[in-house]
Design an enzyme around this catalytic site. Structure first.
Site, PDB file in Angstrom:
ATOM      1  CG  ASP A  95       0.588  -2.933   1.621  1.00  0.00           C
ATOM      2  OD1 ASP A  95       1.645  -3.509   1.322  1.00  0.00           O
ATOM      3  OD2 ASP A  95      -0.061  -2.224   0.839  1.00  0.00           O
ATOM      4  CB  SER A  96       5.647  -3.376   2.764  1.00  0.00           C
ATOM      5  OG  SER A  96       5.443  -2.917   1.434  1.00  0.00           O
ATOM      6  N   GLY A  97       3.694  -0.665   2.864  1.00  0.00           N
ATOM      7  CA  GLY A  97       3.737   0.759   2.557  1.00  0.00           C
ATOM      8  C   GLY A  97       4.277   1.052   1.170  1.00  0.00           C
ATOM      9  N   GLY A  98       4.793   0.017   0.500  1.00  0.00           N
ATOM     10  CA  GLY A  98       5.382   0.223  -0.813  1.00  0.00           C
ATOM     11  C   GLY A  98       4.428   0.836  -1.816  1.00  0.00           C
ATOM     12  CG  PHE A  99      -0.087   0.459  -3.783  1.00  0.00           C
ATOM     13  CD1 PHE A  99      -0.039   0.129  -5.129  1.00  0.00           C
ATOM     14  CD2 PHE A  99      -1.124   1.263  -3.336  1.00  0.00           C
ATOM     15  CE1 PHE A  99      -1.015   0.592  -6.009  1.00  0.00           C
ATOM     16  CE2 PHE A  99      -2.103   1.732  -4.202  1.00  0.00           C
ATOM     17  CZ  PHE A  99      -2.042   1.387  -5.536  1.00  0.00           C
ATOM     18  CG  ASP A 107       6.150  -4.510  -3.235  1.00  0.00           C
ATOM     19  OD1 ASP A 107       5.833  -3.779  -2.261  1.00  0.00           O
ATOM     20  OD2 ASP A 107       5.325  -4.863  -4.093  1.00  0.00           O
ATOM     21  CD  GLN A 109       4.999  -5.622  -7.734  1.00  0.00           C
ATOM     22  OE1 GLN A 109       4.432  -5.511  -8.830  1.00  0.00           O
ATOM     23  NE2 GLN A 109       4.472  -5.136  -6.615  1.00  0.00           N
ATOM     24  N   GLY A 124       0.878  -5.544  -7.854  1.00  0.00           N
ATOM     25  CA  GLY A 124       0.933  -4.782  -9.094  1.00  0.00           C
ATOM     26  C   GLY A 124      -0.096  -5.185 -10.123  1.00  0.00           C
ATOM     27  CG  ASP A 174      -6.016  -6.191   0.083  1.00  0.00           C
ATOM     28  OD1 ASP A 174      -6.013  -4.949   0.176  1.00  0.00           O
ATOM     29  OD2 ASP A 174      -5.229  -6.818  -0.648  1.00  0.00           O
ATOM     30  CB  CYS A 194     -27.985  -9.983   2.750  1.00  0.00           C
ATOM     31  SG  CYS A 194     -26.486  -9.452   3.611  1.00  0.00           S
ATOM     32  CB  CYS A 213     -25.431  -7.967   6.767  1.00  0.00           C
ATOM     33  SG  CYS A 213     -26.356  -6.710   5.867  1.00  0.00           S
ATOM     34  CB  CYS A 248     -30.008  -7.208   4.690  1.00  0.00           C
ATOM     35  SG  CYS A 248     -29.052  -6.547   3.310  1.00  0.00           S
ATOM     36  CG  HIS A 286     -25.232  -4.940   2.122  1.00  0.00           C
ATOM     37  ND1 HIS A 286     -25.923  -6.141   2.179  1.00  0.00           N
ATOM     38  CD2 HIS A 286     -24.978  -4.718   0.805  1.00  0.00           C
ATOM     39  CE1 HIS A 286     -26.088  -6.611   0.960  1.00  0.00           C
ATOM     40  NE2 HIS A 286     -25.531  -5.765   0.103  1.00  0.00           N
TER      41      HIS A 286
END
Length: 374
Positions: free
Chosen positions: A95-99, A149, A191, A218, A268, A306, A308, A311, A337
């Site tokens: 991620d660009s770091g913008g958020f 952004d 956006q 956003g 994500d 499951c 995993c 489980c 899990h």
């Protein structure tokens, strides 16, 4: 799109815009639709890379802002780049770091040039521009990097969102100019807040750059789920069919199913590991608090269906015991899990698209939520 990246649609749903595809990257393929775990600081919290691999994870995320502050991109590069540094040989997105920067509302100043903010770690003044964000990401070396952004908050006035959307477009132009590596795919971010005409304008502008992929940003900043669904339904069809589409920051069953029905490929969210650290298991779309007394003598696995590690080896009673004892293993077992749970959900949807049974098999999750899932 660089020769090292390609996206192929293998099947589409006859009753929706859902599609199953394959996204090829220099570090392997991503079968879409797919949930991507978040490893903000070059680690998916409480888990080793081998544990993460066993969940079915193919592509994971790290974050430019956090890695720039600690340990610094030059140290990551000195360790062989992000893949080698964190011992993950699959695809990575940064991620660009913008958020993160825009969430520092009391500590930052936005100008056309970029963002100036005070580091929450040591108080130093840091200038993050589109060029600097791309330079940091080029140095880190992830497969997919994101344009810098401006992510407007919710709620925000139309004037505020219009200004942020315009600046995001101009910053993208600068990101493209600054990007220097052809083994990294630069994705643009749509956006526009809750204003569908601004979203349409932003999507049209971004598509004109013919980027390797596109994200919708956003939409996880406080809006109600019905607004998120409306934005995604309106925006996704405007993005190219032959490029991956990524919905940022979304990771619940219902939100993912509805977005997939609109044509989204990648997701994500920090939910699975964050909930794990709060003693919460995700079980077939429900939230279970393992602190509840009913689990103290329940010797069944979290989910008998499951596969995993958690489980297959441990009971609800044991995990409840770990939680009550504040044993760190509880967070690892719940994270294993929860991540497996979300990846399995998107894998099942993918198979249903290939079988063209998506809208019938997942009809429950495609409906608006009428009551809490927990």
């Amino acid at each position: 799109m660089s020769a090292q990246f390609s996206y192929q649609v293998l099947a589409t749903s006859s009753q929706s815009k859902a599609r199953a595809g394959v996204f090829n990257t220099p570090h392997g393929i991503v079968e879409t639709p797919r949930f991507m775990p978040v490893g903000t600081l070059a680690n998916v919290k409480t888990m080793t890379p081998s544990q993460l691999k066993e969940t079915g994870a193919q592509m994971i995320l790290s974050n430019t802002y956090h890695l720039h502050l600690q340990p610094g991109e030059d140290i990551v590069a000195g360790g062989g780049g992000l893949h080698k540094f964190m011992a993950w040989d699959g695809p990575i997105l940064t991620d660009s770091g913008g958020f993160q920067v825009f969430s520092l509302s009391e500590m930052r100043k936005i100008t056309e040039e970029g963002v100036t903010f005070r580091s929450p770690r040591d108080g130093k003044i840091i200038n993050l521009t589109p060029e600097r964000s791309i330079q940091i990401q080029n140095t880190l070396g992830a497969d997919v990097i994101m344009a810098f952004d401006e992510c407007p908050p919710y709620p925000a006035t139309r004037e505020e969102v219009e200004a942020a959307t315009g600046r995001t477009y101009r910053w993208l132009e600068r990101c493209i100019q600054a990007h220097e590596r052809d083994d990294q795919a630069l994705f643009g971010i749509v956006q526009g807040g809750v204003y569908l005409d601004l979203r349409a304008q932003a999507a049209t502008n971004l598509v004109g750059f013919d980027l390797p992929g596109y994200a919708i940003g956003g939409v996880s900043v406080g809006e109600p789920p019905e607004l998120i669904a409306k934005i995604v339904q309106a925006t996704t069809p405007m993005l190219p069919v032959n490029k991956p589409r990524y919905l940022m920051g979304v990771g619940t069953y219902r939100e993912m199913a509805q977005a997939i029905a609109s044509g989204i490929d990648l997701f994500d969210c920090v939910i699975p590991t964050r909930w794990a650290r709060h003693a919460t298991a995700m079980v077939q779309g429900e939230r279970w608090n393992l602190k509840n007394a009913k689990f103290r003598e329940d010797f069944r696995p979290l989910d008998e269906t499951c596969p995993c590690y958690t489980c297959q080896n441990f009971s609800r009673a044991y995990i409840s015991h770990l939680v009550r004892s504040q044993e760190l293993l509880a967070y690892t077992l719940l994270s294993i899990h929860n991540i497996t749970e979300l990846i399995r959900f998107t894998q099942k949807i993918r198979q249903s698209i290939l079988n063209d049974t998506f809208t019938t098999e997942f009809a429950h999750w495609l409906q608006p939520e009428s009551h809490p899932e927990s």
